[in-house]
Design a protein around this motif. Structure first.
Motif, mmCIF file in Angstrom:
data_model
loop_
_atom_site.group_PDB
_atom_site.id
_atom_site.type_symbol
_atom_site.label_atom_id
_atom_site.label_comp_id
_atom_site.label_asym_id
_atom_site.label_seq_id
_atom_site.Cartn_x
_atom_site.Cartn_y
_atom_site.Cartn_z
ATOM 1 N N ARG A 1 5.232 -4.849 3.005
ATOM 2 C CA ARG A 1 3.638 -4.808 3.185
ATOM 3 C C ARG A 1 3.187 -3.120 2.855
ATOM 4 N N ILE B 1 -2.022 -1.530 -3.935
ATOM 5 C CA ILE B 1 -3.480 -1.730 -3.734
ATOM 6 C C ILE B 1 -4.212 -0.064 -3.765
ATOM 7 N N HIS C 1 5.725 5.336 4.006
ATOM 8 C CA HIS C 1 6.957 4.634 3.226
ATOM 9 C C HIS C 1 8.376 5.265 3.681
ATOM 10 N N LEU D 1 -6.654 0.769 -7.181
ATOM 11 C CA LEU D 1 -7.999 1.188 -6.991
ATOM 12 C C LEU D 1 -8.228 2.279 -7.341
ATOM 13 N N VAL E 1 8.238 -4.498 6.834
ATOM 14 C CA VAL E 1 7.454 -3.461 6.951
ATOM 15 C C VAL E 1 7.154 -2.679 5.559
ATOM 16 N N ALA F 1 -8.806 -9.380 5.293
ATOM 17 C CA ALA F 1 -8.222 -9.318 3.885
ATOM 18 C C ALA F 1 -8.769 -9.935 2.817
ATOM 19 N N ALA G 1 -2.426 8.531 2.930
ATOM 20 C CA ALA G 1 -0.966 8.831 2.849
ATOM 21 C C ALA G 1 -0.111 7.814 3.163
ATOM 22 N N LEU G 2 1.038 7.750 2.241
ATOM 23 C CA LEU G 2 1.933 6.708 2.564
ATOM 24 C C LEU G 2 2.660 7.121 3.544
HETATM 25 C C1 HEC Z 1 -6.781 -6.654 6.120
HETATM 26 C C2 HEC Z 1 -6.489 -5.521 6.466
HETATM 27 C C3 HEC Z 1 -6.514 -4.201 5.519
HETATM 28 C C4 HEC Z 1 -7.122 -4.054 4.482
HETATM 29 C C5 HEC Z 1 -8.437 -4.856 3.791
HETATM 30 C C6 HEC Z 1 -6.843 -3.031 3.686
HETATM 31 N N1 HEC Z 1 -5.659 -2.327 4.480
HETATM 32 FE FE1 HEC Z 1 -4.682 -0.714 3.953
HETATM 33 N N2 HEC Z 1 -3.404 -1.049 5.604
HETATM 34 C C7 HEC Z 1 -3.652 -1.873 6.577
HETATM 35 C C8 HEC Z 1 -2.528 -1.821 7.624
HETATM 36 C C9 HEC Z 1 -2.287 -2.619 8.943
HETATM 37 C C10 HEC Z 1 -1.734 -0.557 7.118
HETATM 38 C C11 HEC Z 1 -0.555 -0.083 7.985
HETATM 39 C C12 HEC Z 1 0.700 -1.024 7.748
HETATM 40 C C13 HEC Z 1 1.922 -0.430 8.369
HETATM 41 O O1 HEC Z 1 2.190 0.951 8.599
HETATM 42 O O2 HEC Z 1 2.892 -1.152 8.766
HETATM 43 C C14 HEC Z 1 -2.383 -0.228 6.026
HETATM 44 C C15 HEC Z 1 -1.829 0.836 5.248
HETATM 45 C C16 HEC Z 1 -2.391 1.260 4.042
HETATM 46 C C17 HEC Z 1 -1.559 2.376 3.496
HETATM 47 C C18 HEC Z 1 -0.487 3.229 3.735
HETATM 48 C C19 HEC Z 1 0.839 2.446 3.242
HETATM 49 C C20 HEC Z 1 2.138 3.273 3.529
HETATM 50 O O3 HEC Z 1 2.996 3.371 2.803
HETATM 51 O O4 HEC Z 1 2.452 3.714 4.872
HETATM 52 C C21 HEC Z 1 -2.307 2.767 2.337
HETATM 53 C C22 HEC Z 1 -2.336 3.833 1.386
HETATM 54 C C23 HEC Z 1 -3.607 1.718 2.367
HETATM 55 N N3 HEC Z 1 -3.528 0.905 3.314
HETATM 56 C C24 HEC Z 1 -4.598 1.579 1.338
HETATM 57 C C25 HEC Z 1 -5.567 0.716 1.386
HETATM 58 C C26 HEC Z 1 -6.520 0.687 0.420
HETATM 59 C C27 HEC Z 1 -7.000 1.739 -0.700
HETATM 60 C C28 HEC Z 1 -7.456 -0.627 0.697
HETATM 61 C C29 HEC Z 1 -8.637 -1.204 0.085
HETATM 62 C C30 HEC Z 1 -8.557 -1.240 -1.455
HETATM 63 C C31 HEC Z 1 -6.758 -1.063 1.953
HETATM 64 N N4 HEC Z 1 -5.675 -0.313 2.295
HETATM 65 C C32 HEC Z 1 -7.134 -2.322 2.639
HETATM 66 C C33 HEC Z 1 -4.596 -3.015 6.421
HETATM 67 C C34 HEC Z 1 -5.540 -3.134 5.378
#
Ligand code: HEC
Length: 145
Positions: A32, A39, A21, A43, A29, A105, A18-19
């Protein structure tokens, strides 16, 4: 192996990612999270084809793969500054294990570049490899809310 891959695809947890956002105050923030949403979206196009929810389309899959690769390259840089927000799910462990975080990453970058989306079976395998990199990073570095 094939069987395992299909099981993983069926349980691929994109829908539950879930987002968070809405209402984010810190623009760094938000940025990112937007990258992460990008992403997820790219996907998601591939995952829908892998699951048979949408018909396989090599050209569309390739566009999604390229979007995924571009967004993945922005992932680690967007976390470089230790920014936070009440809505953020990022754990402080990211910045105390920065080398490991960037390596994870990088695994996603490599998976997105290495993905073969020219056929449905290849796309399914690629989805599994990329999906594992999401989980590998979320588990240690993203708070479960
Ligand atoms: C290197 C680390 C890393 C990788 C690889 C990664 N994520 Fe994340 N992801 C995070 C982190 C840390 C957060 C939380 C960010 C925040 O809330 O500040 C996050 C948050 C998210 C969110 C929520 C965003 C939001 O709006 O709150 C989604 C959806 C997500 N990731 C999807 C994916 C998907 C799909 C993949 C693989 C294709 C992926 N992530 C790969 C570290 C990663």
């Amino acid at each position: 192996m094939k069987h395992l891959a299909l099981t993983l695809i069926a349980t691929f947890p994109l829908a539950t990612m879930a987002l968070a956002h809405d209402g984010v105050l810190n623009p760094a923030v938000k940025t990112r999270m937007d990258i992460m949403a990008n992403i997820k979206e790219s996907l998601g196009v591939i995952a829908d084809m892998a699951k048979g929810k949408t018909p396989f389309d090599a050209a569309k899959a390739e566009t999604a793969r390229q979007t995924l690769a571009i967004a993945s390259a922005k992932l680690a840089p967007s976390f470089e500054a230790q920014e936070t927000d009440p809505k953020s799910e990022a754990l402080p462990a990211i910045w105390s294990n920065w080398g490991d975080f960037t390596a994870k990453a990088n695994d996603l970058i490599l998976a997105s570049h290495g993905m073969d989306v020219s056929s449905l079976p290849a796309l399914q395998d690629g989805l599994v490899s990329a999906g594992q990199t999401c989980r590998a990073c979320h588990k240690p570095y993203r708070e479960k809310k």
